[in-house]
Design a protein around this motif. Structure first.
Motif, PDB file in Angstrom:
ATOM      1  N   VAL A 270       0.845  -1.188   0.000  1.00 35.74           N
ATOM      2  CA  VAL A 270       0.000   0.000   0.000  1.00 35.74           C
ATOM      3  C   VAL A 270       0.881   1.239   0.000  1.00 35.74           C
ATOM      4  CG1 VAL A 270      -0.172   0.068   2.526  1.00 35.74           C
ATOM      5  CG2 VAL A 270      -2.001   1.067   1.136  1.00 35.74           C
ATOM      6  N   GLN A 271       0.380   2.316  -0.562  1.00 36.05           N
ATOM      7  CA  GLN A 271       1.132   3.563  -0.550  1.00 36.05           C
ATOM      8  C   GLN A 271       0.995   4.247   0.804  1.00 36.05           C
ATOM      9  OE1 GLN A 271      -0.251   5.905  -3.910  1.00 36.05           O
ATOM     10  NE2 GLN A 271       1.444   5.157  -5.163  1.00 36.05           N
ATOM     11  N   ALA A 272       1.969   5.064   1.131  1.00 35.65           N
ATOM     12  CA  ALA A 272       1.914   5.841   2.365  1.00 35.65           C
ATOM     13  C   ALA A 272       0.614   6.644   2.403  1.00 35.65           C
ATOM     14  CB  ALA A 272       3.111   6.764   2.458  1.00 35.65           C
TER      15      ALA A 272
ATOM     16  N   GLY B 187      -2.216   5.216   3.034  1.00 35.98           N
ATOM     17  CA  GLY B 187      -3.292   4.274   2.778  1.00 35.98           C
ATOM     18  C   GLY B 187      -3.678   3.471   4.005  1.00 35.98           C
TER      19      GLY B 187
ATOM     20  N   LYS C  76       2.511   4.438   7.212  1.00 36.47           N
ATOM     21  CA  LYS C  76       3.798   5.067   6.940  1.00 36.47           C
ATOM     22  C   LYS C  76       4.787   3.986   6.499  1.00 36.47           C
ATOM     23  CE  LYS C  76       3.004   8.317  10.761  1.00 36.47           C
ATOM     24  NZ  LYS C  76       3.552   8.845  12.036  1.00 36.47           N
ATOM     25  N   PRO C  77       5.825   4.381   5.777  1.00 34.58           N
ATOM     26  CA  PRO C  77       6.827   3.382   5.377  1.00 34.58           C
ATOM     27  C   PRO C  77       7.410   2.622   6.571  1.00 34.58           C
ATOM     28  CG  PRO C  77       7.119   5.375   4.113  1.00 34.58           C
ATOM     29  CD  PRO C  77       6.066   5.676   5.131  1.00 34.58           C
TER      30      PRO C  77
ATOM     31  N   THR D  62       6.157  -0.849   7.722  1.00 30.74           N
ATOM     32  CA  THR D  62       6.462  -2.042   6.941  1.00 30.74           C
ATOM     33  C   THR D  62       7.030  -3.151   7.822  1.00 30.74           C
ATOM     34  OG1 THR D  62       6.850  -0.824   4.900  1.00 30.74           O
ATOM     35  CG2 THR D  62       7.955  -2.959   5.101  1.00 30.74           C
TER      36      THR D  62
ATOM     37  N   VAL E 232       4.650  -0.729   3.009  1.00 32.92           N
ATOM     38  CA  VAL E 232       4.144   0.620   2.759  1.00 32.92           C
ATOM     39  C   VAL E 232       5.196   1.367   1.951  1.00 32.92           C
ATOM     40  CG1 VAL E 232       3.221   2.721   3.768  1.00 32.92           C
ATOM     41  CG2 VAL E 232       2.925   0.531   4.958  1.00 32.92           C
ATOM     42  N   SER E 233       4.827   1.773   0.756  1.00 26.82           N
ATOM     43  CA  SER E 233       5.761   2.479  -0.116  1.00 26.82           C
ATOM     44  C   SER E 233       5.616   3.981   0.080  1.00 26.82           C
ATOM     45  CB  SER E 233       5.509   2.099  -1.570  1.00 26.82           C
ATOM     46  OG  SER E 233       4.215   2.510  -1.963  1.00 26.82           O
ATOM     47  N   SER E 234       6.714   4.669  -0.105  1.00 28.83           N
ATOM     48  CA  SER E 234       6.704   6.135   0.082  1.00 28.83           C
ATOM     49  C   SER E 234       6.383   6.849  -1.205  1.00 28.83           C
ATOM     50  CB  SER E 234       8.053   6.582   0.616  1.00 28.83           C
ATOM     51  OG  SER E 234       9.084   6.176  -0.254  1.00 28.83           O
TER      52      SER E 234
END
Length: 113
Positions: free
Chosen positions: A12-14, A16, A86-87, A90, A111-113
């Protein structure tokens, strides 16, 4: 025997959200303190949140206000709702039964930034 099966992880993106589930068999989650832990690569496993048999909850400072632990007694399942990810969130997330020290196999959250 006791089984704790986690699901719901993913990429998921940051910012999310994800909802993790821990489906239990062999124990009754409403009668046991249940927790979520996580382990980032190269780091020690850490406590994220706990829900007691009485329904009281506790959270790590790093997730307060963003994560919510809950349970569905009818489904014998514990959840972790994770918002504003947040990243640094992860890691592999594990479900844990505290009294008898049962663990699930874990589910990866990235979690990707």
């Amino acid at each position: 025997q006791v089984q704790l099966v986690e699901s719901g992880g993913g990429l998921v993106q940051a910012g999310g959200s994800l909802r993790l589930s821990c489906a239990a068999s062999g124990i009754i989650v409403s009668r046991n303190a249940m927790g979520w832990y996580r382990q980032a690569l190269g780091k020690q496993r850490e406590l994220v949140s706990i829900i007691t048999s009485g329904g009281s909850t506790n959270y790590a400072e790093s997730v307060k206000g963003r994560f919510t632990i809950s349970r569905d007694n009818a489904k014998n399942t514990v959840y972790l709702q994770m918002n504003s990810l947040k990243p640094e969130d992860t890691g592999v997330y594990y479900c844990h039964e505290l009294a008898y020290d049962y663990w699930g196999q874990g589910t990866q959250v990235t979690v990707s930034s």
